[in-house]
Scaffold this motif. Sequence first.
Motif, PDB file in Angstrom:
ATOM      1  N   ARG A   1       0.862  -1.193   0.000  1.00  0.00           N
ATOM      2  CA  ARG A   1       0.000   0.000   0.000  1.00  0.00           C
ATOM      3  C   ARG A   1       0.894   1.237   0.000  1.00  0.00           C
ATOM      4  NH1 ARG A   1      -2.151   3.159   4.244  1.00  0.00           N
ATOM      5  NH2 ARG A   1      -4.131   4.184   3.725  1.00  0.00           N
TER       6      ARG A   1
ATOM      7  N   TRP B   1      -0.255   4.440  -0.917  1.00  0.00           N
ATOM      8  CA  TRP B   1      -1.040   5.604  -0.499  1.00  0.00           C
ATOM      9  C   TRP B   1      -2.487   5.141  -0.413  1.00  0.00           C
ATOM     10  CZ3 TRP B   1       1.957  10.032   0.168  1.00  0.00           C
ATOM     11  CH2 TRP B   1       1.271  11.179   0.616  1.00  0.00           C
ATOM     12  N   ASP B   2      -3.316   5.993   0.130  1.00  0.00           N
ATOM     13  CA  ASP B   2      -4.740   5.648   0.167  1.00  0.00           C
ATOM     14  C   ASP B   2      -5.239   5.420  -1.255  1.00  0.00           C
ATOM     15  OD1 ASP B   2      -4.804   5.894   2.879  1.00  0.00           O
ATOM     16  OD2 ASP B   2      -5.587   7.936   2.904  1.00  0.00           O
ATOM     17  N   GLY B   3      -5.708   4.212  -1.540  1.00  0.00           N
ATOM     18  CA  GLY B   3      -6.249   3.898  -2.851  1.00  0.00           C
ATOM     19  C   GLY B   3      -5.218   3.548  -3.897  1.00  0.00           C
TER      20      GLY B   3
ATOM     21  N   LEU C   1      -2.011   0.944  -4.776  1.00  0.00           N
ATOM     22  CA  LEU C   1      -1.278  -0.263  -4.416  1.00  0.00           C
ATOM     23  C   LEU C   1      -0.139  -0.500  -5.395  1.00  0.00           C
ATOM     24  CD1 LEU C   1      -4.271  -2.681  -3.728  1.00  0.00           C
ATOM     25  CD2 LEU C   1      -2.996  -1.340  -2.051  1.00  0.00           C
TER      26      LEU C   1
ATOM     27  N   GLN D   1      -7.548  -9.397  -4.116  1.00  0.00           N
ATOM     28  CA  GLN D   1      -7.990  -9.353  -2.717  1.00  0.00           C
ATOM     29  C   GLN D   1      -7.559  -8.052  -2.055  1.00  0.00           C
ATOM     30  OE1 GLN D   1     -10.003 -11.688  -1.183  1.00  0.00           O
ATOM     31  NE2 GLN D   1     -10.114 -10.044   0.339  1.00  0.00           N
ATOM     32  N   ALA D   2      -6.343  -7.584  -2.383  1.00  0.00           N
ATOM     33  CA  ALA D   2      -5.856  -6.326  -1.816  1.00  0.00           C
ATOM     34  C   ALA D   2      -6.676  -5.146  -2.330  1.00  0.00           C
ATOM     35  CB  ALA D   2      -4.378  -6.132  -2.163  1.00  0.00           C
ATOM     36  N   ILE D   3      -7.095  -5.189  -3.593  1.00  0.00           N
ATOM     37  CA  ILE D   3      -7.934  -4.119  -4.146  1.00  0.00           C
ATOM     38  C   ILE D   3      -9.247  -4.027  -3.379  1.00  0.00           C
ATOM     39  CG2 ILE D   3      -9.294  -3.443  -6.166  1.00  0.00           C
ATOM     40  CD1 ILE D   3      -7.007  -4.501  -7.894  1.00  0.00           C
TER      41      ILE D   3
ATOM     42  N   ASP E   1      -9.787  -5.205  -0.244  1.00  0.00           N
ATOM     43  CA  ASP E   1      -9.528  -4.835   1.153  1.00  0.00           C
ATOM     44  C   ASP E   1      -9.211  -3.349   1.302  1.00  0.00           C
ATOM     45  OD1 ASP E   1      -9.913  -7.476   1.788  1.00  0.00           O
ATOM     46  OD2 ASP E   1      -7.768  -7.969   1.879  1.00  0.00           O
ATOM     47  N   GLU E   2      -8.438  -2.800   0.368  1.00  0.00           N
ATOM     48  CA  GLU E   2      -7.996  -1.409   0.466  1.00  0.00           C
ATOM     49  C   GLU E   2      -8.901  -0.435  -0.289  1.00  0.00           C
ATOM     50  OE1 GLU E   2      -5.545  -0.399   2.325  1.00  0.00           O
ATOM     51  OE2 GLU E   2      -4.746  -2.369   2.898  1.00  0.00           O
ATOM     52  N   GLU E   3      -9.894  -0.976  -1.020  1.00  0.00           N
ATOM     53  CA  GLU E   3     -10.749  -0.140  -1.867  1.00  0.00           C
ATOM     54  C   GLU E   3      -9.882   0.718  -2.785  1.00  0.00           C
ATOM     55  OE1 GLU E   3     -13.377   2.034   0.635  1.00  0.00           O
ATOM     56  OE2 GLU E   3     -14.457   0.255   1.331  1.00  0.00           O
ATOM     57  N   ALA E   4      -8.922   0.063  -3.418  1.00  0.00           N
ATOM     58  CA  ALA E   4      -7.931   0.776  -4.220  1.00  0.00           C
ATOM     59  C   ALA E   4      -8.501   1.238  -5.551  1.00  0.00           C
ATOM     60  CB  ALA E   4      -6.718  -0.120  -4.448  1.00  0.00           C
TER      61      ALA E   4
END
Length: 289
Positions: free
Chosen positions: A165, A167-169, A171, A193-195, A197-200
């Motif tokens: 991560r 920055w916010d959004g 990855l 899955q990371a997208i 979880d992080e709402e990227a």
Amino acid sequence: MLGAEVLSKTVAEDGDGIRDAWLASLKQTVSSQGGRIREAEIATQVGIVLTQLREGLETGDHDADGAGFAPLRETLADISRSRALQGFTPTDTANFVFSLKEPIFEALRRFHGSDASDLTAGVWAAGRLLDRLGLHTMETFLASREAVIGRQGQEIAELSTPVVRLWDGILALPLIGTLDSARTGVVMENLLQAIVDEEAEIAIIDITGVPTVDTLVAQHLLKTVAATRLMGADCIISGIRPQIAQTMVHLGLELNVVSKANLADAFAVALKRTGRKVVRQQPPGGERR
């Protein structure tokens, strides 16, 4: 007498002698095995195997694959699996069973040396039985070691594809090494899955550590990019080195995605797309450092 009868009688009458000779032979190899197994454990295994061998012979079963030797086969399988996990070599594992031959042959010679027919039949039966049990041991050992190697490979693949991560959004997925079909699946699963979880909004795939990009690697990258877009995130490829760029042009490969030479440039594009920018902070007094 039949060979199995000769062998059964010998093991029953000279079990202690066979055990002591076998154990002495195995203890000689303990020091060469790097302390992976204790002498007490070897003694326990020897006792169990000889007991189950005698019980199997007493059933009258002449076949190592028969029901009479099922408990012994399971014990040898457990020993093989344990040794595969402990890092024993195939030779060390095979030697556990095959080193039993000499003590049994010596016992047969002591008890039946005067009868060449019984001695020959007993030696033949012992050799055939122990050879089959040794092969069973090795088959289990190799299957267990392949399972260990496969599991380690999967763990290494997961560890070598971390999603960072930035920055916010935003990855980043740094890739190192060759990208094949199996690894593409791990990469895609971790990234998607990371997208979630992080709402990227943006995912940067950095291929600086990928040695070469050919048609197959490009296809794997495109699959990952397509999956990322289906999750509602944009994708940027970074780490396109001059050699890789020339190779891709020569092969006529097109990624159809924004690409940058390094991760810093890709991160700058990601910040711009998300309405952010990085500015240099002025030190107190308005002086530049």
